[in-house]
Design an enzyme around this catalytic site. Structure first.
Site, mmCIF file in Angstrom:
data_model
loop_
_atom_site.group_PDB
_atom_site.id
_atom_site.type_symbol
_atom_site.label_atom_id
_atom_site.label_comp_id
_atom_site.label_asym_id
_atom_site.label_seq_id
_atom_site.Cartn_x
_atom_site.Cartn_y
_atom_site.Cartn_z
ATOM 1 N N ASN A 128 0.821 -1.221 0.000
ATOM 2 C CA ASN A 128 0.000 0.000 0.000
ATOM 3 C C ASN A 128 0.852 1.268 0.000
ATOM 4 O OD1 ASN A 128 1.044 0.057 2.568
ATOM 5 N ND2 ASN A 128 -0.934 0.119 3.640
ATOM 6 N N GLU A 135 1.794 4.359 7.406
ATOM 7 C CA GLU A 135 0.694 3.899 6.565
ATOM 8 C C GLU A 135 0.105 5.069 5.769
ATOM 9 O OE1 GLU A 135 0.328 0.882 6.137
ATOM 10 O OE2 GLU A 135 0.169 -0.324 7.957
#
Ligand code: GLP
Length: 233
Positions: A128, A135
């Site tokens: 991702n 993140e």
């Protein structure tokens, strides 16, 4: 940003040779280290070289990118254990010179990094686009901080645990603003599941939705990709 597309074993050689040259020219070099499957081949080459040529790590300083929050350091899947098993116990590094984020005081790690600027940072990338455990959505100005892991990251890392339920939900990671201060950054990506993140980095715009794209700002980055990771370029 320089891009090198090659076979895995050639990439492991190229990256390890750069680290070995650095450590030989600067015995007190500061290395930023990553975990996960990607850097294992590089660490194997460093170990082989140390056994054959006695490259000296006694004064080298290391900073790891991240550590799980809810695992004991002695847990078999902690990043402490990973580093000991896959590198530290097999070279003559002084463990006092090896650093991991302080799980009780993350900001102190950023202060430490300001005192010892990283000469060479090795990075993998999450499917991702995460680097370290930053993140998607992490501010580019972030310093070392607590994170809640994305479900996709927990799924990606479940292969190291008995089941996904055992994968920690929290971690502490160097921030993006810490990582980008390294003098030199090498990112390695192997496999088709990294292709989208690599495409965003190379062809996309800087975006906090793809944390890896912060590397576009850095003057001295090399991407080492296998054919699969480069397949969308
Ligand atoms: C992990 C680590 C990262 C690593 C990335 C990719 O969760 N926190 O530092 O670069 O995810 O892992 P792998 O190399 O196993 O694909």
């Amino acid at each position: 940003m320089k891009i090198v597309i090659n076979e895995k074993h050639e990439i492991n050689k190229l990256v390890s040779n750069e680290i070995i040259r650095l450590v030989k020219s600067n015995p007190k070099a500061v290395l930023g280290l990553a975990t996960g499957g990607t850097p294992l081949g590089v660490y194997e080459e460093l170990i082989k070289d140390h056994q054959e040529n006695q490259t000296d790590y006694s004064q080298v300083i290391t900073f790891n990118l991240d550590e799980y929050y809810d695992l004991e350091p002695t847990h078999k899947e902690s990043y402490h254990t990973y580093m000991n098993d896959n590198l530290f116990s097999k070279i003559n590094i002084n463990l006092d010179n090896t650093h991991f984020p302080d799980l009780n005081n993350p900001e102190s790690y950023t202060n430490l990094l300001e005192q010892h600027r990283v000469d060479f940072q090795i990075l993998g990338v999450g499917s991702n686009g995460h680097i370290g455990f930053n993140e998607p959505g992490t501010p580019f100005e972030s310093i070392t901080h607590y994170v809640t892991l994305a479900e996709s990251t927990r799924k990606d890392n479940a292969r190291f645990f008995n089941s996904i339920d055992e994968v920690p939900t929290k971690a502490v990671t160097m921030g993006l603003n810490d990582i980008i201060k390294s003098k030199r950054i090498v990112l390695i990506a192997f496999g088709a599941n990294k292709a989208q993140a690599i495409k965003q980095l190379v062809d996309g715009a800087e975006s906090e939705n793809w944390p890896v794209t912060i590397l576009k700002r850095h003057p001295y980055v090399t991407l080492y990709l296998d054919k699969e990771a480069a397949s969308l370029l």
